[in-house]
Design a protein around this motif. Structure first.
Motif, PDB file in Angstrom:
ATOM      1  N   MET A   1       0.840  -1.169   0.000  1.00 41.10           N
ATOM      2  CA  MET A   1       0.000   0.000   0.000  1.00 41.10           C
ATOM      3  C   MET A   1       0.891   1.240   0.000  1.00 41.10           C
ATOM      4  SD  MET A   1      -2.717   1.264   2.858  1.00 41.10           S
ATOM      5  CE  MET A   1      -4.103   0.313   2.344  1.00 41.10           C
ATOM      6  N   VAL A   2       0.596   2.175  -0.868  1.00 41.43           N
ATOM      7  CA  VAL A   2       1.374   3.402  -0.994  1.00 41.43           C
ATOM      8  C   VAL A   2       0.737   4.465  -0.109  1.00 41.43           C
ATOM      9  CG1 VAL A   2       2.130   5.188  -2.583  1.00 41.43           C
ATOM     10  CG2 VAL A   2       2.013   2.820  -3.342  1.00 41.43           C
ATOM     11  N   PRO A   3       1.536   5.102   0.783  1.00 40.24           N
ATOM     12  CA  PRO A   3       0.957   6.146   1.630  1.00 40.24           C
ATOM     13  C   PRO A   3       0.588   7.360   0.803  1.00 40.24           C
ATOM     14  CG  PRO A   3       3.327   6.017   1.967  1.00 40.24           C
ATOM     15  CD  PRO A   3       2.955   4.893   1.041  1.00 40.24           C
ATOM     16  N   PRO A   4      -0.420   8.123   1.271  1.00 40.70           N
ATOM     17  CA  PRO A   4      -0.791   9.330   0.537  1.00 40.70           C
ATOM     18  C   PRO A   4       0.345  10.340   0.578  1.00 40.70           C
ATOM     19  CG  PRO A   4      -1.931   9.235   2.633  1.00 40.70           C
ATOM     20  CD  PRO A   4      -1.186   7.935   2.472  1.00 40.70           C
ATOM     21  N   PRO A   5       0.408  11.231  -0.412  1.00 43.03           N
ATOM     22  CA  PRO A   5       1.477  12.227  -0.419  1.00 43.03           C
ATOM     23  C   PRO A   5       1.364  13.130   0.803  1.00 43.03           C
ATOM     24  CG  PRO A   5      -0.180  12.752  -2.062  1.00 43.03           C
ATOM     25  CD  PRO A   5      -0.526  11.414  -1.508  1.00 43.03           C
ATOM     26  N   PRO A   6       2.513  13.533   1.362  1.00 38.93           N
ATOM     27  CA  PRO A   6       2.452  14.390   2.549  1.00 38.93           C
ATOM     28  C   PRO A   6       1.866  15.744   2.219  1.00 38.93           C
ATOM     29  CG  PRO A   6       4.718  14.121   1.805  1.00 38.93           C
ATOM     30  CD  PRO A   6       3.872  13.241   0.945  1.00 38.93           C
ATOM     31  N   THR A   7       1.112  16.248   3.144  1.00 37.52           N
ATOM     32  CA  THR A   7       0.550  17.586   3.017  1.00 37.52           C
ATOM     33  C   THR A   7       1.046  18.400   4.193  1.00 37.52           C
ATOM     34  OG1 THR A   7      -1.419  16.953   4.257  1.00 37.52           O
ATOM     35  CG2 THR A   7      -1.543  16.769   1.855  1.00 37.52           C
ATOM     36  N   ALA A   8       0.919  19.688   4.096  1.00 38.92           N
ATOM     37  CA  ALA A   8       1.364  20.560   5.182  1.00 38.92           C
ATOM     38  C   ALA A   8       0.480  20.352   6.399  1.00 38.92           C
ATOM     39  CB  ALA A   8       1.297  22.014   4.729  1.00 38.92           C
ATOM     40  N   PRO A   9       1.068  20.326   7.591  1.00 41.48           N
ATOM     41  CA  PRO A   9       0.249  20.182   8.791  1.00 41.48           C
ATOM     42  C   PRO A   9      -0.733  21.329   8.926  1.00 41.48           C
ATOM     43  CG  PRO A   9       2.577  19.960   9.320  1.00 41.48           C
ATOM     44  CD  PRO A   9       2.481  20.391   7.889  1.00 41.48           C
ATOM     45  N   GLN A  10      -1.918  21.001   9.423  1.00 39.97           N
ATOM     46  CA  GLN A  10      -2.920  22.029   9.636  1.00 39.97           C
ATOM     47  C   GLN A  10      -2.550  22.848  10.862  1.00 39.97           C
ATOM     48  OE1 GLN A  10      -6.465  19.774  10.151  1.00 39.97           O
ATOM     49  NE2 GLN A  10      -6.546  19.090   8.051  1.00 39.97           N
ATOM     50  N   ALA A  11      -2.848  24.129  10.818  1.00 37.31           N
ATOM     51  CA  ALA A  11      -2.547  25.004  11.956  1.00 37.31           C
ATOM     52  C   ALA A  11      -3.526  24.727  13.086  1.00 37.31           C
ATOM     53  CB  ALA A  11      -2.648  26.464  11.532  1.00 37.31           C
ATOM     54  N   LEU A  12      -3.073  24.943  14.294  1.00 34.56           N
ATOM     55  CA  LEU A  12      -3.922  24.802  15.464  1.00 34.56           C
ATOM     56  C   LEU A  12      -4.962  25.912  15.427  1.00 34.56           C
ATOM     57  CD1 LEU A  12      -4.159  23.135  18.085  1.00 34.56           C
ATOM     58  CD2 LEU A  12      -2.775  24.865  19.172  1.00 34.56           C
ATOM     59  N   PRO A  13      -6.251  25.562  15.528  1.00 34.48           N
ATOM     60  CA  PRO A  13      -7.264  26.627  15.461  1.00 34.48           C
ATOM     61  C   PRO A  13      -7.166  27.529  16.677  1.00 34.48           C
ATOM     62  CG  PRO A  13      -8.255  24.551  16.104  1.00 34.48           C
ATOM     63  CD  PRO A  13      -6.828  24.261  15.759  1.00 34.48           C
ATOM     64  N   PRO A  14      -7.573  28.790  16.533  1.00 40.93           N
ATOM     65  CA  PRO A  14      -7.559  29.662  17.698  1.00 40.93           C
ATOM     66  C   PRO A  14      -8.446  29.069  18.784  1.00 40.93           C
ATOM     67  CG  PRO A  14      -8.106  30.903  15.711  1.00 40.93           C
ATOM     68  CD  PRO A  14      -8.069  29.450  15.340  1.00 40.93           C
ATOM     69  N   ALA A  15      -8.036  29.209  20.026  1.00 42.78           N
ATOM     70  CA  ALA A  15      -8.836  28.696  21.135  1.00 42.78           C
ATOM     71  C   ALA A  15     -10.201  29.360  21.082  1.00 42.78           C
ATOM     72  CB  ALA A  15      -8.151  28.977  22.460  1.00 42.78           C
ATOM     73  N   THR A  16     -11.251  28.548  21.119  1.00 47.37           N
ATOM     74  CA  THR A  16     -12.600  29.090  20.979  1.00 47.37           C
ATOM     75  C   THR A  16     -13.000  29.930  22.177  1.00 47.37           C
ATOM     76  OG1 THR A  16     -13.474  27.027  21.878  1.00 47.37           O
ATOM     77  CG2 THR A  16     -13.396  27.238  19.480  1.00 47.37           C
ATOM     78  N   GLU A  17     -12.472  29.601  23.355  1.00 42.75           N
ATOM     79  CA  GLU A  17     -12.890  30.341  24.539  1.00 42.75           C
ATOM     80  C   GLU A  17     -11.733  30.823  25.396  1.00 42.75           C
ATOM     81  OE1 GLU A  17     -15.690  28.152  26.865  1.00 42.75           O
ATOM     82  OE2 GLU A  17     -16.697  27.373  25.115  1.00 42.75           O
ATOM     83  N   GLY A  18     -10.576  30.204  25.309  1.00 37.76           N
ATOM     84  CA  GLY A  18      -9.511  30.548  26.235  1.00 37.76           C
ATOM     85  C   GLY A  18      -8.135  30.405  25.631  1.00 37.76           C
ATOM     86  N   GLN A  19      -7.326  29.538  26.219  1.00 39.84           N
ATOM     87  CA  GLN A  19      -5.949  29.373  25.790  1.00 39.84           C
ATOM     88  C   GLN A  19      -5.591  27.890  25.718  1.00 39.84           C
ATOM     89  OE1 GLN A  19      -3.196  30.787  28.724  1.00 39.84           O
ATOM     90  NE2 GLN A  19      -4.345  29.938  30.425  1.00 39.84           N
ATOM     91  N   TYR A  20      -4.426  27.603  25.138  1.00 41.61           N
ATOM     92  CA  TYR A  20      -3.912  26.244  25.068  1.00 41.61           C
ATOM     93  C   TYR A  20      -2.741  26.097  26.027  1.00 41.61           C
ATOM     94  CZ  TYR A  20      -6.546  25.593  20.746  1.00 41.61           C
ATOM     95  OH  TYR A  20      -7.543  25.479  19.813  1.00 41.61           O
ATOM     96  N   VAL A  21      -2.681  24.950  26.717  1.00 44.63           N
ATOM     97  CA  VAL A  21      -1.531  24.586  27.531  1.00 44.63           C
ATOM     98  C   VAL A  21      -1.131  23.172  27.137  1.00 44.63           C
ATOM     99  CG1 VAL A  21      -2.130  26.052  29.498  1.00 44.63           C
ATOM    100  CG2 VAL A  21      -2.953  23.715  29.435  1.00 44.63           C
TER     101      VAL A  21
END
Length: 121
Positions: A1-21
């Motif tokens: 099985m051939v893996p799909p071609p690599p794509t750019a990683p998706q950006a982390l979405p802005p925190a909907t309500e607060g922050q990320y830790v």
């Protein structure tokens, strides 16, 4: 099985309500309200040791194996959850109400979204 071609990683979405830790020891809900004491300290240490196993041993090891096999890190939260958490049967600690796990593909790390107004874990 051939893996799909690599794509750019998706950006982390802005925190909907607060922050990320970063998801690490201490973010779990169980044992977080225990005060030091003769009976409560062992219980607190038990819950923190389970978090240590998940965040510092199981998840990093599963990520290393995934990267060795695929030549890249997971590129989305969905891929991370399916290939790292579910396939390796990793039991992540329950988070406090309103908090949620989010994978950051750019950093290659598991994060916790903390709602606005909540103290960071």
């Amino acid at each position: 099985m051939v893996p799909p071609p690599p794509t750019a990683p998706q950006a982390l979405p802005p925190a909907t309500e607060g922050q990320y830790v970063k998801a690490d020891v201490g973010v779990g809900q169980k044992g977080s309200s225990l005060q030091p004491g003769f009976l409560t300290t062992p219980v607190y240490v038990y819950f923190r040791s389970k978090e240590h196993m998940a965040f510092r041993i199981q998840v990093p090891q599963a990520l290393q194996l995934f990267e060795a096999e695929h030549g890249r890190k997971p590129q989305s939260h969905e891929e991370f959850w399916r290939e790292i958490i579910e396939k390796n049967n990793i039991q992540l600690p329950r988070l406090p109400p309103g908090h949620r796990y989010v994978y950051d593909p750019q950093r290659g790390e598991l994060m916790v979204e903390v709602p606005a107004g909540s103290p960071p874990p």
